[in-house]
Motif scaffolding. Sequence first.
Motif, PDB file in Angstrom:
ATOM      1  N   ILE A  26       0.845  -1.184   0.000  1.00 39.35           N
ATOM      2  CA  ILE A  26       0.000   0.000   0.000  1.00 39.35           C
ATOM      3  C   ILE A  26       0.884   1.239   0.000  1.00 39.35           C
ATOM      4  N   VAL A 130      -4.635  -1.174  -6.265  1.00 35.28           N
ATOM      5  CA  VAL A 130      -5.914  -1.900  -6.290  1.00 35.28           C
ATOM      6  C   VAL A 130      -6.220  -2.514  -7.645  1.00 35.28           C
ATOM      7  N   TYR A 139     -13.013  -0.848  -3.807  1.00 35.99           N
ATOM      8  CA  TYR A 139     -11.770  -1.615  -3.900  1.00 35.99           C
ATOM      9  C   TYR A 139     -11.355  -2.004  -2.487  1.00 35.99           C
ATOM     10  N   ILE A 141      -8.691  -4.063   0.176  1.00 34.54           N
ATOM     11  CA  ILE A 141      -7.332  -4.566   0.395  1.00 34.54           C
ATOM     12  C   ILE A 141      -7.221  -5.059   1.826  1.00 34.54           C
ATOM     13  N   ILE A 149       0.292  -6.191   0.628  1.00 37.93           N
ATOM     14  CA  ILE A 149      -1.055  -6.644   0.284  1.00 37.93           C
ATOM     15  C   ILE A 149      -1.077  -8.169   0.206  1.00 37.93           C
ATOM     16  N   TRP A 151      -4.384  -9.778   0.153  1.00 42.04           N
ATOM     17  CA  TRP A 151      -5.665 -10.110  -0.482  1.00 42.04           C
ATOM     18  C   TRP A 151      -6.272  -8.826  -1.012  1.00 42.04           C
ATOM     19  N   GLN A 152      -6.953  -8.924  -2.143  1.00 45.75           N
ATOM     20  CA  GLN A 152      -7.676  -7.764  -2.651  1.00 45.75           C
ATOM     21  C   GLN A 152      -8.801  -8.205  -3.567  1.00 45.75           C
ATOM     22  N   SER A 153      -9.782  -7.324  -3.687  1.00 42.99           N
ATOM     23  CA  SER A 153     -10.925  -7.579  -4.538  1.00 42.99           C
ATOM     24  C   SER A 153     -11.553  -6.236  -4.876  1.00 42.99           C
ATOM     25  N   HIS A 154     -12.594  -6.261  -5.695  1.00 42.50           N
ATOM     26  CA  HIS A 154     -13.333  -5.028  -5.964  1.00 42.50           C
ATOM     27  C   HIS A 154     -14.741  -5.371  -6.403  1.00 42.50           C
TER      28      HIS A 154
END
Length: 188
Positions: A26, A130, A139, A141, A149, A151-154
């Motif tokens: 980040i 993101v 978004y 995180i 980071i 894990w991430q998604s949107h």
Amino acid sequence: MRPKSFLLITTIAVVSFVCPLFAQSIPSEHTKALDDSEIIFPKPGSQQVLIFVIGFSKKGGDVCRDWGKHLSADYVQDSRVMYYQIPQLEGAPSFVRPMILHGMRKSLTPQEQSHFVPLYEKQEEWKQAVHFSGPDDAYLIVADPEGHIVWQSHGNYSDSGYAELKKAVSSLLQKTSAAPSNSKPKTQ
């Protein structure tokens, strides 16, 4: 050993060593939440898992709200986790920002304001972090205490997406609680 096998093994070893050095992180921030509390992330020496819900437009902010309600319900009392809703306002005209902030403060409780962190710069860095694909998504995180980071998604809120987020948080909490403390034992 054949030269091709040696080359393959060497390449795998180098990639295994170098790739973690370029792991996505980040952007660092030193700013204020809507309640005027100082916010620093990642925060050196912290053991808190970080969760971010980032919006890049008014519609995106509306989508973020659903995620934020669930995060608040699950993590507001958990000192091991810090979550932030981040409206990215760099693209908003400076003369409009005070009105946007006033509207945000008015719609949030004081406790919610401490988790609401408007940002006015580094928009491109956040978009890169993101994997930005459109302004009207939320978004998400999950990052370790150092800001890496994991894990991430949107997109819109979904129970399955939220379950994945919670699983990532739980996994990080297990790792941080298993990690040895950096503090030295007290001597008497």
